[in-house]
Design a protein around this motif. Sequence first.
Motif, short mmCIF file in Angstrom:
data_model
loop_
_atom_site.label_atom_id
_atom_site.label_comp_id
_atom_site.label_asym_id
_atom_site.label_seq_id
_atom_site.Cartn_x
_atom_site.Cartn_y
_atom_site.Cartn_z
N SER A 31 -32.08 46.61 12.70
CA SER A 31 -32.34 48.04 12.88
C SER A 31 -33.36 48.56 11.89
N ALA A 32 -33.46 47.92 10.73
CA ALA A 32 -34.45 48.33 9.73
C ALA A 32 -35.84 47.80 10.06
N VAL A 33 -35.91 46.75 10.88
CA VAL A 33 -37.21 46.19 11.26
C VAL A 33 -37.74 46.85 12.52
N PHE A 34 -36.89 46.92 13.55
CA PHE A 34 -37.32 47.45 14.85
C PHE A 34 -37.13 48.97 14.87
N THR A 35 -37.92 49.66 14.10
CA THR A 35 -37.84 51.12 14.00
C THR A 35 -38.81 51.76 14.98
N SER A 36 -38.70 53.06 15.13
CA SER A 36 -39.63 53.80 16.00
C SER A 36 -41.05 53.69 15.47
N VAL A 37 -41.20 53.64 14.13
CA VAL A 37 -42.53 53.48 13.54
C VAL A 37 -43.10 52.10 13.87
N PHE A 38 -42.26 51.09 13.79
CA PHE A 38 -42.68 49.74 14.16
C PHE A 38 -43.20 49.72 15.59
N TYR A 39 -42.43 50.26 16.51
CA TYR A 39 -42.84 50.24 17.91
C TYR A 39 -44.11 51.04 18.14
N GLN A 40 -44.24 52.16 17.44
CA GLN A 40 -45.45 52.97 17.61
C GLN A 40 -46.67 52.23 17.10
N ASN A 41 -46.52 51.55 15.97
CA ASN A 41 -47.64 50.78 15.42
C ASN A 41 -48.08 49.69 16.38
N GLN A 42 -47.10 48.98 16.98
CA GLN A 42 -47.47 47.91 17.91
C GLN A 42 -48.08 48.48 19.18
N SER A 43 -47.59 49.62 19.61
CA SER A 43 -48.16 50.28 20.78
C SER A 43 -49.59 50.70 20.53
N ASP A 44 -49.85 51.23 19.34
CA ASP A 44 -51.21 51.63 18.98
C ASP A 44 -52.15 50.43 18.93
N THR A 45 -51.63 49.30 18.51
CA THR A 45 -52.45 48.10 18.36
C THR A 45 -52.63 47.34 19.67
N TYR A 46 -51.52 47.17 20.42
CA TYR A 46 -51.54 46.28 21.58
C TYR A 46 -51.35 47.00 22.91
N ARG A 49 -47.42 48.26 26.72
CA ARG A 49 -46.66 47.10 27.22
C ARG A 49 -45.96 46.36 26.09
N SER A 50 -46.50 46.47 24.87
CA SER A 50 -45.88 45.77 23.74
C SER A 50 -44.48 46.28 23.46
N ARG A 51 -44.21 47.56 23.77
CA ARG A 51 -42.87 48.11 23.56
C ARG A 51 -41.83 47.34 24.38
N VAL A 52 -42.18 47.08 25.63
CA VAL A 52 -41.26 46.37 26.52
C VAL A 52 -41.03 44.94 26.02
N ILE A 53 -42.12 44.28 25.65
CA ILE A 53 -42.04 42.89 25.20
C ILE A 53 -41.19 42.78 23.94
N LEU A 54 -41.48 43.63 22.95
CA LEU A 54 -40.78 43.52 21.67
C LEU A 54 -39.36 44.04 21.73
N SER A 55 -39.10 45.01 22.59
CA SER A 55 -37.71 45.45 22.76
C SER A 55 -36.88 44.35 23.41
N GLY A 56 -37.52 43.53 24.25
CA GLY A 56 -36.83 42.38 24.82
C GLY A 56 -36.46 41.38 23.75
N TRP A 57 -37.36 41.17 22.79
CA TRP A 57 -37.06 40.28 21.67
C TRP A 57 -35.93 40.85 20.82
N GLU A 58 -35.99 42.15 20.53
CA GLU A 58 -34.93 42.79 19.75
C GLU A 58 -33.59 42.65 20.44
N SER A 59 -33.55 42.87 21.76
CA SER A 59 -32.30 42.76 22.50
C SER A 59 -31.75 41.35 22.44
#
Length: 224
Positions: A31-46, A49-59
């Motif tokens: 929960s400390a790694v997969f934060t809203s800031v983390f997801y926003q940063n990856q979305s800004d970079t990639y 679609r990266s939100r879906v991919i990385l949330s799948g990894w988190e799950s």
Amino acid sequence: MSSVVRLFWLGVLFVSCLLGLARATTDLSLSAVFTSVFYQNQSDTYGERSRVILSGWESMLNESLLIDELEQLVRSNSYANQQVQYATDPNHWKVNDYWATPVESLVTGKGDCEDYAILKYMSLRAMGVAEDKLRLMYVRALDYDEPHMVLIYYEQPNEFPLVLDNLKSEILPANERLDLKPIYSFNTQGLWLAKATAQGNKIRDNSGSKSWEQMVQKIQQERI
């Protein structure tokens, strides 16, 4: 410089990279790694679609926290092998050698043997598997006559480790993988030369190296 010697010294340097990588990621809860800031940063970079991919990894990681450790190996191995398509560094990254973070491997959907092994290693550490049970191992893939990397897992220190590989989906003991010739293995604790017995000879403890600071910084930046 021969490919084996070059891989040996890459491993020496990567020991220090893994130490920084482990400190940057596995000391924190998911929960400390997969934060809203983390997801926003990856979305800004990639892209979104990266939100879906990385949330799948988190799950997948969250669902694997309380299951049997051998089942964690199966999940980590199959997840990485299914989510990442093999691609050489020159074709994928346009450089001769590139060590991708798990995020980079997942969001691009491509990677080579090192990237599979790193993703599996980090997934298992996030699931709670102890560091001293895991090593990345350089081998010679005899069927292809090429250097190769796998992740190995020691259920008991004096037993042959299990091999997690992108070339074969089945997890087998190392002594049953006659297609692989071990060269050396390493983790954050040190580096071992391979030998006929299970553990190998430890020849070096971890020491710092600036050569892999960029890799550590990438991991840290992904978490910010």
